[in-house]
Design a protein around this motif. Sequence first.
Motif, short mmCIF file in Angstrom:
data_model
loop_
_atom_site.label_atom_id
_atom_site.label_comp_id
_atom_site.label_asym_id
_atom_site.label_seq_id
_atom_site.Cartn_x
_atom_site.Cartn_y
_atom_site.Cartn_z
N LYS A 60 27.46 42.00 46.77
CA LYS A 60 26.56 42.32 45.44
C LYS A 60 26.55 40.91 44.79
O LYS A 60 27.57 40.18 44.65
N VAL A 114 35.54 36.43 44.59
CA VAL A 114 34.25 35.90 44.14
C VAL A 114 34.17 34.73 43.09
O VAL A 114 35.02 34.99 42.21
N HIS A 116 33.70 34.44 40.19
CA HIS A 116 33.71 35.00 38.63
C HIS A 116 34.90 34.80 37.72
O HIS A 116 36.13 34.60 38.36
N ALA A 117 34.71 34.78 36.54
CA ALA A 117 35.93 34.43 35.51
C ALA A 117 37.27 35.30 35.85
O ALA A 117 38.30 35.05 35.71
N SER A 118 36.85 36.31 36.49
CA SER A 118 37.99 37.73 36.45
C SER A 118 38.73 37.31 37.57
O SER A 118 39.97 37.49 37.71
N LEU A 120 38.32 38.74 40.31
CA LEU A 120 38.54 39.61 41.04
C LEU A 120 37.73 39.86 42.54
O LEU A 120 36.84 38.92 42.74
N GLU A 121 38.01 40.65 43.59
CA GLU A 121 37.54 40.70 44.81
C GLU A 121 36.19 41.39 44.96
O GLU A 121 36.27 42.40 44.17
N GLN A 122 35.49 41.00 45.64
CA GLN A 122 34.24 41.90 46.10
C GLN A 122 33.93 41.89 47.64
O GLN A 122 34.41 41.19 48.28
N VAL A 353 36.39 24.14 39.24
CA VAL A 353 35.41 24.73 38.17
C VAL A 353 34.20 25.05 38.75
O VAL A 353 33.68 24.11 39.19
N GLY A 360 30.96 26.05 32.35
CA GLY A 360 31.52 26.57 33.79
C GLY A 360 32.81 27.43 33.41
O GLY A 360 33.56 27.35 31.98
N PHE A 361 33.37 27.86 34.40
CA PHE A 361 34.74 28.51 34.34
C PHE A 361 35.71 28.17 35.54
O PHE A 361 34.92 27.79 36.54
N LYS A 362 36.89 28.34 35.38
CA LYS A 362 37.70 28.09 36.40
C LYS A 362 37.83 29.25 37.31
O LYS A 362 38.07 30.19 36.98
N GLN A 364 39.69 31.51 40.06
CA GLN A 364 40.80 31.70 40.31
C GLN A 364 41.25 31.49 41.59
O GLN A 364 42.65 31.44 41.82
N SER C 165 39.46 48.25 38.15
CA SER C 165 39.01 47.07 37.43
C SER C 165 37.92 46.22 38.55
O SER C 165 38.54 46.23 39.64
N SER C 166 36.69 46.10 38.23
CA SER C 166 35.67 45.47 38.70
C SER C 166 35.03 44.45 38.24
O SER C 166 35.25 44.14 36.97
N VAL C 167 34.38 43.73 38.87
CA VAL C 167 33.39 42.52 38.12
C VAL C 167 32.77 43.21 37.03
O VAL C 167 32.54 42.52 36.02
N TRP C 170 34.80 44.40 34.00
CA TRP C 170 36.01 43.20 33.63
C TRP C 170 35.69 42.71 32.21
O TRP C 170 34.32 42.38 32.06
N TRP C 172 36.36 39.99 28.99
CA TRP C 172 37.26 38.82 28.64
C TRP C 172 38.43 39.04 27.73
O TRP C 172 38.55 39.89 27.10
N PRO C 182 41.76 31.02 31.27
CA PRO C 182 41.92 29.62 32.00
C PRO C 182 40.71 28.72 31.30
O PRO C 182 40.90 27.66 31.32
N LEU C 183 39.78 29.53 30.85
CA LEU C 183 38.65 28.85 30.13
C LEU C 183 39.15 28.07 28.86
O LEU C 183 38.57 26.70 28.71
N ILE C 186 39.98 24.62 30.07
CA ILE C 186 38.65 23.75 30.52
C ILE C 186 37.92 23.01 29.21
O ILE C 186 37.82 21.95 29.29
#
Lengths: 690, 192, 203
Positions: A60, A114, A116-118, A120-122, A353, A360-362, A364, C165-167, C170, C172, C182-183, C186
């Motif tokens: 996705k 993936v 993404h800032a979270s 999480l896995e996909q 990043v 941008g975001f770090k 995980q 919980s999914s992308v 989710w 912030w 984390p941000l 940065i």
Amino acid sequence: MSTSLNLHSLVAKISLIYPMAKRWLYSFNGGIFPKYHKSISLQNPIKETLIPERLILPLKQTIGQKAELIVPIGSYVKKNQLLTGPAKENKNATIVPIHAPTSGTIESVASHVVPHASGLEQLSIILKPDFKDDAIENALNVSGKAPQNPQQLKKILLNSGIIGMGGAGFPTYAKLPAEAGQINTLLINGAECEPFITCDDLLMQTHAEEIIQGAIMVANALGIPKIICGIESNKPIAIQVIQKACKGTIATVSIVETVYPMGGEKQLIQELTGIEIPVKTHALNRGLLMFNVATYAAIFKAITLGKPLTSRLVTVSGFGLKSAYNMDTLIGTPFEALAEAAKPTQTIDYPLVMGGPMMGFKVQSNQVPVVKTTNCILVNPPEPSKIQMPCIRCGECMDACPMNLLPQQMFWHSQAHEFDKVEKLNVFDCIECGCCSYVCPSSIPLVQYYRHAKSEIKALHAEQKATDLAKQRHEFKLTRIAREKLEREARLKAKKEAVKNRATPPADSEDTVKTSTDIAKKPSAAAAAAARAAAAKRAVLTKGSSGETQTQTTKPIPEARRKAIEMAQKSAAAKTGSKIEPTKDPRVSAKRAAALAAAKKQAQAKKDSATETVEQPVKTDPREAAKQAAMAAAKKRALAKKDSTIKTASAEETTEKPVKKDPREAAKQAAMAAAKKRAAERKANKQENS
Amino acid sequence: MQEYVMILVSTVLVNNFVLVKFLGLCPFMGVSKKTNAALGMGLATTFVLTLSSVLSYIIYSYLLQPFGLEYLQTIAFILAIAAVVGFTEMAIHKTSPALYQVLGIYLPLITTNCAVLGVALLNVGEKNNFIESAVFGFGASIGFTLVMVLFASLRERIDVADVPAPFKGAPIALITAGLMSMAFMGFGGMAH
Amino acid sequence: MLAAIIIFIGLSLLFGLLLGYAAIRFKVEGNPIAEQIDKVLPQTQCGQCGFPGCKPYAEALSKEETEVNLCTPGGNEVMILISEITGLEPKEMDAEDTEVKPKETAYIDEDVCIGCVLCIKECPVDAILGATKLMHTVIQDECTGCEKCVPVCPVDCIDMLPAKSSVENWAWPDPTQPAAPPLLKILNSQTEISPAPQKEVKK
């Protein structure tokens, strides 16, 4: 031109005393002037494509429907081969497809982190490259001719899997208008304002012709008369080559000030065309369409070579690297593999990043793959974070905001969790550029507050929607229950009336009831059995008659079924031993002879089975008796079904149906009514006989 | 005309009922936690105050004065105010449910607002004529609304600010009210 | 003296008539308070308040026939809102865990389900699909998490599970909470990498 030059020199002088004077040089509010550090990655030429051990392709993508792998796991795929189609649940959904970035075997479909800032896995496709890079030429099967209408262009763009490569990742095909002539200016975004990132700059330097030709193809297909390419003034080489490529075409180059965030869609549109896109409208509504340079290059490749989007130029830069570079990276390459290739000064044990330092975001996990929107991988060793201080209301953030928002007010309410007020301050217009956080002297991570507020507001809205839906559905359920109750009552009433009507002709209703109870009370086993059987048959009849009387709820019974009912009736009558004169029966139709024959046969079958149930004790209570009668009748019917011949099949069908259809309650009621009626008939018969 | 403007300026700013004359402090402290509520209260009061000051003028000069019943003015005014409030509530409820929703429970509360009675009595004391009474009442209520909204906005901000623990809640609100009152005293210099 | 009595009786009569007329003239149909309360209630239709749904509870509240603290899913927040609307005294929640737990929805173990339709009848929002002797399933988007279906299931095959919980869902994290996202780092580190332009110039 001379006035602008004068303004420039004037501003240059003023900015020695008042640095923010540079903000006078462009049309949108705010903006910042960070250190760009672009030379870090510009010193090396574009590096040769690296094929990693594994490629990870998330099923996705940023925006869009769920997709599914269409080639079997374990199979060998060539470069550019189509890998995904719409998921089973929504076969007709249009999804942006994924193509194999290189040749190899599909190892598995597994959950993978993936970008993404979270964190999480996909579900992702894991591709093991064979390092041969065996490609399918013209995988999209295009003629190489430029599309002449929006539909053709949209089709190619959809098949090629191109999404906005500037960062948002909105599918490009979906961004195009359906009809030609709706757009008056096509814009090329070559501003690339984020520090460190140079991939667009290098792309313009090396593929200027492709970008401009791609834009011209889009303009032709959509009937756009004008193309403007906006490039920041800090990219002199890119400006030069693009200007060269533009010569003799409808495209022009516009050099814009170097300021962050000049590359934002709304900011660049305002700078290039002077149009400020209002709240809740899109550039499209104003006859404007803008894509990133990388998107145009991908469009050109898709149209002329039939090459899907399987790789993109990615900047790998940062202070933690010895030789930062740009590379035409395969989609799905893990971040760490790319970072390692740039000779890191120390082992990378800190998060990388994705994107630039501002927006941008770090990630995980450093194993996350490059996706179609990844423009930069930033390798900056962690530095001690500054301590957040209280807001001093200096208003710097307000001056810096390129969207003309009130960051300080929004922060204040976000902090107090007054999200309705944050929403009123148009937090959803915030482009999260990070200018406010950058200028904040108290080191408040303002953008973080807005992101949280946005999440919360969205959740609140979703909850409100769910609440409204629940309310609506509950009210619907209540009205439905009320309606069903009314209908049931009406049905019952109609049924009762039907019974009454049927019962009255031979004798008055009082007598009928009496007789029915009399019969039920009769101790004779044989008579009881007979009553039971007949009751069951009558149940069928009653159902039929109720259907007749209440046509709005039940369909009128078909003729065939009617006949069958009559047959069943007669069979029951025959079994009780009562000698019905067929001619006297008011319900017998013309075809009674045939029916009689069938009924006799069925009755024979019933008799065999009836003997089994005769022994059952008979209750004196008529209600109980009726219930039992219904049950016994059901049993008998089951037996009779086995015994009965093909001739009685039609009769069988009808006797079977009510048992299956009726819930227990209805059967009970029907049997009860039928018993009463039957009793009345018997009485009538007796009278006739006597 | 100038006279009326003077009355208006005087009642709204210089002789503000809440901050200078300290009338109507109950809703000032009680209904000033949310700006919306404060505005609603202010609007409802504006309506009632203007109407009741006119009505009490009529009662006073056409009923009480001719019969020498000035000593019964308080009772008569309270009666008039209560009736106006009751009538207003019903009328708003029917004609504008949205406004009714906003004003909510604040409408009946106005009956006990001492500023309303205060205006009626002051009108009598200052021997205002009919139009002067109306302007006086209207100005007073506008001043009330203004102060309510200002104070509510301040309190909303203070609620989320980093206030020292002993001052949290009512104490800081009272300090703010005091500061506001002092600020409004500054308008005293305008009228000579 | 007489004049005073007559005048006051006259005034009272006048105002009384005015109010009486207004009461008839401006009579409002319906119960706006009940509607207002109904808006605040979470609409799970769970019946934990002892009323058959949110609306009946709201109506009872508007007539002040019941307590304000009966809405368990709404928790303290809703209780306070109700007391504000009705003007009733706020009361402590009866239930032990007044903390709002994350929204859960019902899941039917489809292998165990016997198709008894009991839960379908129970569901206040018709969020369960199925028919007699056929497997049932829950429309997740429409489940309010009222848990009404859990006790009626004869084979105990309904579970309440929180949303995965999914992308997509989710959110912030809250920066005011201690766990620094984390941000934050940065952006802060960035302020150090390239200092503010004002400072540059001063140098």
